[in-house]
Design a protein around this motif. Structure first.
Motif, mmCIF file in Angstrom:
data_model
loop_
_atom_site.group_PDB
_atom_site.id
_atom_site.type_symbol
_atom_site.label_atom_id
_atom_site.label_comp_id
_atom_site.label_asym_id
_atom_site.label_seq_id
_atom_site.Cartn_x
_atom_site.Cartn_y
_atom_site.Cartn_z
ATOM 1 N N HIS A 133 1.007 -1.565 0.046
ATOM 2 C CA HIS A 133 0.023 -0.278 0.215
ATOM 3 C C HIS A 133 0.804 1.425 0.064
ATOM 4 C CE1 HIS A 133 -3.885 2.231 2.184
ATOM 5 N NE2 HIS A 133 -3.620 2.593 0.654
ATOM 6 N N ILE A 134 2.187 1.583 0.029
ATOM 7 C CA ILE A 134 3.111 2.583 0.602
ATOM 8 C C ILE A 134 3.133 2.949 -0.638
ATOM 9 C CG2 ILE A 134 5.347 2.115 0.797
ATOM 10 C CD1 ILE A 134 4.196 3.907 3.325
ATOM 11 N N PRO A 135 3.296 2.628 -1.315
ATOM 12 C CA PRO A 135 3.085 3.871 -2.955
ATOM 13 C C PRO A 135 2.082 4.538 -3.184
ATOM 14 C CG PRO A 135 4.252 1.586 -3.228
ATOM 15 C CD PRO A 135 3.677 1.080 -2.479
ATOM 16 N N ARG A 136 0.745 3.622 -3.108
ATOM 17 C CA ARG A 136 -0.245 4.588 -2.757
ATOM 18 C C ARG A 136 -0.488 6.046 -2.007
ATOM 19 N NH1 ARG A 136 -5.049 1.351 -2.277
ATOM 20 N NH2 ARG A 136 -6.706 2.682 -0.955
ATOM 21 N N VAL A 137 0.042 5.430 -0.239
ATOM 22 C CA VAL A 137 -0.453 6.081 0.112
ATOM 23 C C VAL A 137 0.615 7.535 0.539
ATOM 24 C CG1 VAL A 137 0.192 6.487 2.569
ATOM 25 C CG2 VAL A 137 -1.012 3.984 2.114
ATOM 26 N N PHE A 138 2.219 7.230 -0.333
ATOM 27 C CA PHE A 138 2.562 8.360 -0.621
ATOM 28 C C PHE A 138 2.244 9.218 -1.856
ATOM 29 C CE2 PHE A 138 6.473 10.109 -2.539
ATOM 30 C CZ PHE A 138 7.001 10.700 -1.242
ATOM 31 N N LEU A 139 1.701 8.647 -2.417
ATOM 32 C CA LEU A 139 1.592 10.018 -3.843
ATOM 33 C C LEU A 139 0.030 10.223 -3.649
ATOM 34 C CD1 LEU A 139 2.093 7.586 -7.049
ATOM 35 C CD2 LEU A 139 3.873 9.264 -5.832
ATOM 36 N N THR A 140 -0.481 9.678 -2.388
ATOM 37 C CA THR A 140 -2.041 10.855 -2.046
ATOM 38 C C THR A 140 -1.867 11.289 -1.023
ATOM 39 O OG1 THR A 140 -3.729 7.846 -2.229
ATOM 40 C CG2 THR A 140 -4.335 10.042 -0.869
ATOM 41 N N PHE A 141 -0.601 10.890 -0.690
ATOM 42 C CA PHE A 141 -0.551 12.042 0.819
ATOM 43 C C PHE A 141 0.086 13.538 -0.329
ATOM 44 C CE2 PHE A 141 -1.428 9.962 4.432
ATOM 45 C CZ PHE A 141 -1.429 10.216 5.153
ATOM 46 N N LEU A 142 1.089 12.936 -1.104
ATOM 47 C CA LEU A 142 1.190 14.412 -2.089
ATOM 48 C C LEU A 142 0.276 14.902 -2.385
ATOM 49 C CD1 LEU A 142 4.859 12.338 -4.203
ATOM 50 C CD2 LEU A 142 5.117 14.463 -1.816
ATOM 51 N N LYS A 143 -0.925 13.973 -3.085
ATOM 52 C CA LYS A 143 -1.540 14.823 -3.750
ATOM 53 C C LYS A 143 -2.425 15.889 -2.815
ATOM 54 C CE LYS A 143 -4.947 15.618 -6.803
ATOM 55 N NZ LYS A 143 -4.721 16.405 -7.810
ATOM 56 N N ALA A 144 -2.827 15.224 -1.513
ATOM 57 C CA ALA A 144 -3.605 15.902 -0.532
ATOM 58 C C ALA A 144 -2.724 17.019 -0.195
ATOM 59 C CB ALA A 144 -3.360 15.483 0.542
#
Length: 140
Positions: A117-128
């Motif tokens: 899950h971490i790649p998606r988490v990282f990108l989702t936080f960057l978007k936020a």
């Protein structure tokens, strides 16, 4: 030849562990296992606060409220634990935690999620982070 995706994953998984303002555990399917990693990071004095994020409490899903007693039982002081139990998905976790970080003037976060899950988490936080209309810079 290493693909761009492989380079990205290598960077995320092998970057140095820097001191941060908070360790953020994205609770969920394996919330207690993730909380164990958060506790370990707290023992290493990686950050002064541990944020437990995630409000879904169902069979097979361990949210922040389920992980909270476990973390306290591992010796983390209640004054160092912050619950974010309103979010129901990764996007909401990112938005809520980024808002919290801006309010508390945090500049660096350590994110704990499952390896898959971490790649998606990282990108989702960057978007936020990109959506926050602030001059604050927060590092993940």
């Amino acid at each position: 030849m290493i693909s761009e995706r492989e380079q990205f994953l290598a960077t995320i998984f092998s970057g140095p562990l820097l001191k941060s303002d908070a360790v953020v555990v994205l609770c969920g399917q394996d919330g207690i296992e993730r909380a164990k990693v958060g506790v370990q990071m707290m023992r290493q004095e990686s950050a002064p606060f541990l944020v437990l994020s995630g409000g879904v409490e169902s069979q097979g899903c361990e949210g922040a409220k389920t992980c909270h007693p476990f973390v306290m039982g591992q010796g983390v002081s209640p004054t160092r634990i912050i619950l974010e139990s309103e979010s129901t998905n990764t996007r909401e976790q990112a938005v809520n935690v980024v808002k919290m970080a801006v309010e508390k003037k945090w500049r660096r976060l350590l994110l704990v999620a499952s390896p898959f899950h971490i790649p998606r988490v990282f990108l989702t936080f960057l978007k936020a982070l990109q959506e926050i209309d602030k001059d604050e810079e927060i590092q993940l």
